[in-house]
Design a protein around this motif. Sequence first.
Motif, PDB file in Angstrom:
ATOM      1  N   TYR A 131       0.815  -1.219   0.000  1.00 30.24           N
ATOM      2  CA  TYR A 131       0.000   0.000   0.000  1.00 30.24           C
ATOM      3  C   TYR A 131       0.851   1.273   0.000  1.00 30.24           C
ATOM      4  O   TYR A 131       0.398   2.316  -0.479  1.00 30.24           O
ATOM      5  N   GLN A 134       1.492   1.858  -3.590  1.00 32.85           N
ATOM      6  CA  GLN A 134       0.257   2.248  -4.266  1.00 32.85           C
ATOM      7  C   GLN A 134      -0.033   3.730  -4.043  1.00 32.85           C
ATOM      8  O   GLN A 134      -0.355   4.454  -4.987  1.00 32.85           O
ATOM      9  N   ILE A 171      -0.627  -4.414  -7.052  1.00 39.46           N
ATOM     10  CA  ILE A 171      -0.394  -3.015  -6.712  1.00 39.46           C
ATOM     11  C   ILE A 171      -1.100  -2.180  -7.774  1.00 39.46           C
ATOM     12  O   ILE A 171      -0.640  -2.079  -8.904  1.00 39.46           O
TER      13      ILE A 171
END
Length: 477
Positions: A131, A134, A171
């Motif tokens: 994350y 991302q 991702i």
Amino acid sequence: MLFNSFDFAIFLPIVFLLYWFGTNGNYKYQNILIVLASYVFYGWWDWRFLLLMFGSTIVDYFIGLAIERQDTKASKKRFLFVSIFVNLGILGFFKYFNFFTESFVDTFSFFGMPFNAPSLSIILPVGISFYTFQTLSYSIDVYRGKLKPTSNFIAFAAFVSFFPQLVAGPIERATNLIPQFLKKRTFQSEEALLGLRQIVWGLFKKIVVADTCANYANEIFNNYEHYNSVTLVLGAIAFAFQIYGDFSGYSDIAIGTARLFNIKLMKNFSYPYFSRDIAEFWRRWHISLSTWFRDYVYIPLGGSKVSQRKVIRNVFVIFLVSGFWHGANWTFLIWGFLNALYFLPLLLRKQNRKHLDIVAEDGLFPSLKHLWGIVLTFSITTFAWIFFRANSITEAFAYIERIAHFNIGIERININRFPFEFLPIVALLLYFEWFSRHQEFPLYKSAKYQFKTIVVLVAILLLGSFSTIEDFIYFQF
């Protein structure tokens, strides 16, 4: 919360029903539900992890808006650096602090200068590598002008925390996912059924293939000094299919689960073990990470449109960084270094985009040349996996050294399973994948998908290990 757990088997239907029948089809309410469900899903491991994810969400949401308001490139870049510093700072502290500290101490000790440094008991938050990359890509894309920042905080929070792909990918790019959270979504039965079949296929790869192979790989790698060359080679092959079944199985479950909510995630694996060279392998393996490094590291460095010396530098940078992304251990750097060595000759000879089609696209079997390419690519990839799996460089070289002794013989592996049980299971996987290589996944739309689905379900029930619930390998990254 694990995809292969009973908790998730209860959690998913509840979220699904609330999403489609408790929100009156209002995408804003659906987004709120997704955020709440995602935080429950992620907090199931440790509620403290939620603070980091929420902090990353807050930072990049406001950074995106701030970049958009700036008039000059220099001021935009300052805000981008804040995003990079925060995201990589969080990732670096939790994942690499002890690694750098221990390496620092070892270096001083090597030169005869003992040095003490603090070592912290740090819990690595699940999925932090995924994350943070991302959210970081969101800030970079806003800076580059490829994306308008969203002012809808809930939609952005859903993009960061979307539970199917939160902890092990794919991702996702904001350009793909955020627009889907900003429009009305309607239930599509065909897409939902397709999602269920992809979930079934992912569970087969995890519960049947990966967990079975793990029994053999763990026993052989943990006791390699007691086994001969043949068994050690089989151990490396078992791990090759363990990590493939485990990681691609997670991706299939994630993509299939997202389909239940009419959200489309990017494809993350495309039959990588049928690749005819290492360049093709990296176009088919962990696609979301490979393309992330290509777009945000390799191309900004100049890619292959620079001098040969810089091309070589760029290739090693991309693979070494990729290795280091996987974990704070020198074994991952060696793994990345080997893949750079494999890839570089193809790039320098401009052969890296030679195989863009599907192997044996118009036939049943590959040519001898392509078959040799598949075998060679799998062999060198499996050799590199030894470093990926080993606990240390010393252990990896010791494992390889014992293989080089060429002690040949059939040994019974000391586990409570049938001898070499993983081999027919791997053969079953390859059978399904080979005859489905033109499709997104083997249970995709086809005249025989219903029969295939029944066979896979029976295999899960008969061959799956349900006594223990095994973590996914990539949770540690």
